[in-house]
Design an enzyme around this catalytic site. Structure first.
Site, PDB file in Angstrom:
ATOM      1  N   CYS A 134       0.823  -1.214   0.000  1.00  0.00           N
ATOM      2  CA  CYS A 134       0.000   0.000   0.000  1.00  0.00           C
ATOM      3  C   CYS A 134       0.854   1.261   0.000  1.00  0.00           C
ATOM      4  CB  CYS A 134      -0.920  -0.021   1.216  1.00  0.00           C
ATOM      5  SG  CYS A 134      -1.890   1.476   1.360  1.00  0.00           S
ATOM      6  N   CYS A 137      -0.448   4.099   2.154  1.00  0.00           N
ATOM      7  CA  CYS A 137      -0.202   3.956   3.599  1.00  0.00           C
ATOM      8  C   CYS A 137       1.267   4.197   3.934  1.00  0.00           C
ATOM      9  CB  CYS A 137      -0.542   2.545   4.085  1.00  0.00           C
ATOM     10  SG  CYS A 137      -1.986   1.812   3.364  1.00  0.00           S
ATOM     11  N   ASP A 138       2.168   3.661   3.127  1.00  0.00           N
ATOM     12  CA  ASP A 138       3.575   3.580   3.542  1.00  0.00           C
ATOM     13  C   ASP A 138       4.535   4.426   2.708  1.00  0.00           C
ATOM     14  OD1 ASP A 138       2.799   1.758   5.482  1.00  0.00           O
ATOM     15  OD2 ASP A 138       2.949   0.071   4.094  1.00  0.00           O
TER      16      ASP A 138
END
Ligand code: NAP
Length: 309
Positions: A134, A137-138
Site C-alpha cells: 500500500c 499507507c507507507d
C-alpha cells in the site's frame, strides 16, 4: 433472542454503503457490519478521478466518509466490527460478531478483496518493514529513497506514480512486455522522469536481514539470468483476492473464491445477495461496486416481499 433484521450488510466499501443507502431508503432498517477498518480499499486510494460527478476528483477516504454519512442519513446502523462467521443453514440467518449473534432475513455480502503478496523467498521477514502492498499507507516512509513496484496493472502504475511524490527513484518490475493497465495510466507512468522499468523480470527473493531490507534478486523471465537489484523498499501491486473466509464455504464461489451470482445478484443460498469486488473478477471499480450494492439491495427488498410469509 435478538430481533430479526430484514437485511444485514457485511462490508463497507462503495458496494456496502450503497446497499445500505438503498435498503435504508426502502425502510428495511439495515445494519452494516463495516469491519474494524471500515471503508474498504478506497481508504487506501489517494485520488479517485473516474467516479462520475467529481470532475476535480475526490480522495478515497473522503468519498467513503460521504457514502457512510449518506447511508446513515437514511436509517442505516453502521457498526465498525468484523463478522467472524455466519450460519446460513436455516432462516433467519445467523451472523456471529464476537460473542453477539445477529439474525437476518437476508444478507448482503460486500466484503471486497485484499492485496495479494508475492510470497517470494524472505518476504515474511520484510512485510511491513521494507515491503508493503500500500503506497498510500507507507509511501511517506520512503522519502528520497529508491523503491521498486512489482506488477503491470493499474494498481502498479498508480502506486508507482504516487510514490514519485516521495521517492527519488521508482522502478517498475514487470514479468512480461504486455501490460494489463489502462493506456492512460501506463502513459502517465511512462512520462514520469522518476520512473524506470525492469521489464521481463520476476522477483525471486528479497535481500537483507530482518529489519534491514536491501533489495531483490530478480530473474529475467526470458533468459533465466539472475541479478541483485539494491533498493530501500518494495511495493507489491499484483492484484487482490476476495474476502470470503467468514462464509466457510456455505456460498458457492469460483475456484479463486469469488462469490457466484445465481439469479440476478442472489448467491447460491436464497436470501443471500452479494456485490462489489467480492463477486467481480472483471471490472473492480468503485462505480461498478456501488452499482452492484444497489442491485443487491433492490433484489433483497423484492425477495423479502416475495417471501414474506
Ligand atoms: P491486475 O489488473 O490483475 O494486474 C495484476 C498485475 O500483477 C499484472 O500485471 C500481473 O502480471 C501481475 N502479477 C500477478 N501475479 C504476479 C506474480 N505472482 N508475480 C509477478 N507479477 C504478477 O490487478 P490490479 O492492477 O490490482 O487492478 C485490478 C483492477 O482494479 C483492474 O480492473 C484495474 O483497472 C482496477 N484499478 C483501477 C485503478 C484506477 O482506475 N484508478 C487503480 C487500481 C486498480 P500479468 O499481466 O503477467 O498477469
Amino acid at each position: 433472542m435478538p430481533d430479526v433484521r430484514e437485511v444485514i450488510i457485511i462490508g463497507s466499501g462503495p458496494a456496502g454503503y450503497t446497499a445500505g443507502l438503498y435498503a435504508g431508503r426502502a425502510m428495511l432498517k439495515p445494519i452494516i457490519f463495516a469491519g474494524f477498518s471500515s471503508g474498504g480499499q478506497l481508504m487506501l486510494t489517494s485520488d479517485i478521478e473516474n467516479f462520475p460527478g467529481y470532475p476535480e476528483g475526490i480522495g478515497g477516504p473522503e468519498m467513503m466518509m460521504e457514502l457512510r454519512l449518506q447511508a446513515s442519513k437514511f436509517g442505516c446502523d453502521i457498526v465498525d466490527k468484523n463478522v467472524d462467521s455466519v450460519d446460513l443453514s436455516e432462516r433467519p440467518f445467523k451472523v456471529n460478531v464476537g460473542d453477539e449473534i445477529h439474525l437476518a432475513k437476508t444478507l448482503i455480502v460486500t466484503t471486497g478483496a485484499e492485496a495479494i503478496w508475492l510470497n517470494a523467498e524472505n518476504e515474511s521477514i520484510h512485510k511491513g518493514r521494507g515491503i508493503s502492498t500500500c503506497a498510500t499507507c507507507d509511501g511517506a516512509f520512503f522519502r528520497d529513497k529508491e523503491v521498486i513496484v512489482v506488477g503491470g496493472g493499474d494498481s502498479a502504475m498508480e502506486e508507482a506514480t504516487f510514490l514519485t511524490r516521495f521517492c527519488s527513484k521508482v522502478t517498475i518490475v514487470h514479468r512480461r512486455e504486455v501490460f494489463r493497465s489502462s493506456q492512460i495510466m501506463l502513459e502517465r507512468a511512462r512520462s514520469n522522469p522518476k520512473i524506470e522499468w525492469k521489464i521481463n523480470y520476476q522477483v525471486k527473493s528479497w535481500l537483507g536481514m530482518e529489519g534491514n531490507f536491501e533489495g531483490a534478486t530478480l530473474v529475467n523471465t526470458e533468459s533465466g539470468e539472475e541479478e541483485n537489484f539494491f533498493c530501500d523498499g518494495a511495493f507489491i501491486a499484483i492484484g487482490h483476492k476476495p474476502i470470503t473466509n467468514f462464509l466457510s464455504g456455505q456460498v458457492e464461489t469460483d475456484d479463486q473464491g469469488y462469490i457466484l451470482w445465481k439469479e440476478n445478484s442472489m448467491t447460491s443460498v436464497p436470501g443471500v445477495f452479494a456485490g462489489g469486488d467480492v463477486v467481480d473478477t472483471r471490472y473492480r471499480q468503485a462505480i461498478t461496486a456501488a452499482g452492484m450494492g444497489c442491485m443487491a439491495a433492490i433484489d433483497a427488498e423484492r425477495w423479502i416481499e416475495d417471501n414474506a410469509h
